[in-house]
Design an enzyme around this catalytic site. Sequence first.
Site, PDB file in Angstrom:
ATOM      1  N   LYS A  25       0.834  -1.211   0.000  1.00  0.00           N
ATOM      2  CA  LYS A  25       0.000   0.000   0.000  1.00  0.00           C
ATOM      3  C   LYS A  25       0.873   1.267   0.000  1.00  0.00           C
ATOM      4  CE  LYS A  25      -2.185  -1.021   3.861  1.00  0.00           C
ATOM      5  NZ  LYS A  25      -1.539  -2.322   4.223  1.00  0.00           N
ATOM      6  N   ARG A 100      -9.593   1.166   8.630  1.00  0.00           N
ATOM      7  CA  ARG A 100      -9.210  -0.201   8.999  1.00  0.00           C
ATOM      8  C   ARG A 100     -10.329  -0.896   9.765  1.00  0.00           C
ATOM      9  NH1 ARG A 100      -3.352   0.712   8.875  1.00  0.00           N
ATOM     10  NH2 ARG A 100      -2.137  -1.110   9.353  1.00  0.00           N
ATOM     11  N   ARG A 139      12.065  -5.436   5.110  1.00  0.00           N
ATOM     12  CA  ARG A 139      11.931  -4.075   4.588  1.00  0.00           C
ATOM     13  C   ARG A 139      12.507  -3.005   5.506  1.00  0.00           C
ATOM     14  NH1 ARG A 139       5.357  -3.009   4.871  1.00  0.00           N
ATOM     15  NH2 ARG A 139       5.278  -2.640   7.101  1.00  0.00           N
ATOM     16  N   ARG A 173      11.071  -0.704  11.116  1.00  0.00           N
ATOM     17  CA  ARG A 173       9.962  -0.423  12.026  1.00  0.00           C
ATOM     18  C   ARG A 173       9.957  -1.345  13.243  1.00  0.00           C
ATOM     19  NH1 ARG A 173       4.606   0.316   8.424  1.00  0.00           N
ATOM     20  NH2 ARG A 173       3.805  -0.837  10.209  1.00  0.00           N
ATOM     21  N   ARG A 184      -0.698  -8.315  13.384  1.00  0.00           N
ATOM     22  CA  ARG A 184      -1.199  -7.348  12.390  1.00  0.00           C
ATOM     23  C   ARG A 184      -2.003  -8.064  11.304  1.00  0.00           C
ATOM     24  NH1 ARG A 184       4.329  -4.779  10.989  1.00  0.00           N
ATOM     25  NH2 ARG A 184       3.211  -3.629   9.380  1.00  0.00           N
TER      26      ARG A 184
HETATM   27  P1  AMP Z   1       0.755   0.777   9.028  1.00  0.00           P
HETATM   28  O1  AMP Z   1       1.908   1.721   8.882  1.00  0.00           O
HETATM   29  O2  AMP Z   1      -0.418   1.155   8.177  1.00  0.00           O
HETATM   30  O3  AMP Z   1       1.162  -0.661   8.862  1.00  0.00           O
HETATM   31  O4  AMP Z   1       0.257   0.921  10.528  1.00  0.00           O
HETATM   32  C1  AMP Z   1       1.094   0.615  11.617  1.00  0.00           C
HETATM   33  C2  AMP Z   1       0.275   0.483  12.879  1.00  0.00           C
HETATM   34  O5  AMP Z   1      -0.370   1.732  13.174  1.00  0.00           O
HETATM   35  C3  AMP Z   1      -0.864  -0.522  12.817  1.00  0.00           C
HETATM   36  O6  AMP Z   1      -0.430  -1.853  13.086  1.00  0.00           O
HETATM   37  C4  AMP Z   1      -1.791   0.007  13.908  1.00  0.00           C
HETATM   38  O7  AMP Z   1      -1.302  -0.272  15.191  1.00  0.00           O
HETATM   39  C5  AMP Z   1      -1.671   1.517  13.688  1.00  0.00           C
HETATM   40  N1  AMP Z   1      -2.645   2.025  12.687  1.00  0.00           N
HETATM   41  C6  AMP Z   1      -2.368   2.591  11.478  1.00  0.00           C
HETATM   42  N2  AMP Z   1      -3.487   2.957  10.856  1.00  0.00           N
HETATM   43  C7  AMP Z   1      -4.508   2.613  11.684  1.00  0.00           C
HETATM   44  C8  AMP Z   1      -5.923   2.696  11.590  1.00  0.00           C
HETATM   45  N3  AMP Z   1      -6.518   3.230  10.503  1.00  0.00           N
HETATM   46  N4  AMP Z   1      -6.657   2.233  12.633  1.00  0.00           N
HETATM   47  C9  AMP Z   1      -6.081   1.701  13.726  1.00  0.00           C
HETATM   48  N5  AMP Z   1      -4.753   1.563  13.869  1.00  0.00           N
HETATM   49  C10 AMP Z   1      -3.964   2.020  12.860  1.00  0.00           C
END
Ligand code: AMP
Length: 230
Positions: A25, A100, A139, A173, A184
């Site tokens: 994404k 989400r 990554r 990360r 996740r």
């Molecule tokens: P990402 O960078 O999109 O993989 O997000 C990393 C982490 O941030 C996720 O595993 C969640 O803990 C939190 N997170 C990101 N976007 C959301 C969302 N829309 N709703 C809830 N938690 C989020």
Amino acid sequence: MSGAGATLEVVPAVLILLGPPGAGKGTQARVLEERFGLVQLSTGDLLRAAVAAGTEAGKAAKAVMEAGDLVSDEIVLAILKDRLLEPDVSKGVILDGFPRTTAQAEALDDLLAATGQRINAAVSLEVDDAAMVTRISGRYTCGGCGEGYHDSFKKPAVAGTCDKCGGTEMKRRADDTAEAVATRLQAYHAQTAPLITYYEGRGCLETLPAMGAIEDVAAALKGIVEQATR
Ligand code: AMP
């Protein structure tokens, strides 16, 4: 937070990228930014910035994110609304990692309805879960410009130096550990995958096989975006 009562400007295009962690994404959102002048809005990036800045939201989110669970809808929506008030979103947005949950999707519909807008397309990136663990565990990104790299699939031309900005500080990360990735993926299937049906019902769902090369997926996505923003 200032976003709670503020009115949003009209955003010319609203695209959503759906898919499990590691589906690409963020990578594809950055390609779309460059190609169409749209702005990538990643709630994960916004939350990581809040954690780094030590804000109240960041403090509340930190441990939840490290474990791989979802941050509360309340915190995420407040952060997203604030970001949507910044002037650059008037170019159009690609939502990466948001919504989400169904509650987030409904909140987004309400926000857009208030200014007579709609979602142009919600694109579901279709990938195999098993491959996601390998993708994620290798990554890293450039600390300077955020360009993404991978130990096996996308190495910089000069090891340790960003192709894009020349930066030499690479970051991994905290939630890219095997344990957090498993959580996740579970969170994705339990709470986010139902949004595929949600957007199908709203007539704006596009599905895109996304196991291929980054450029091939990007080319297919380009066609979808051109069609959806016409
Ligand atoms: P990402 O960078 O999109 O993989 O997000 C990393 C982490 O941030 C996720 O595993 C969640 O803990 C939190 N997170 C990101 N976007 C959301 C969302 N829309 N709703 C809830 N938690 C989020």
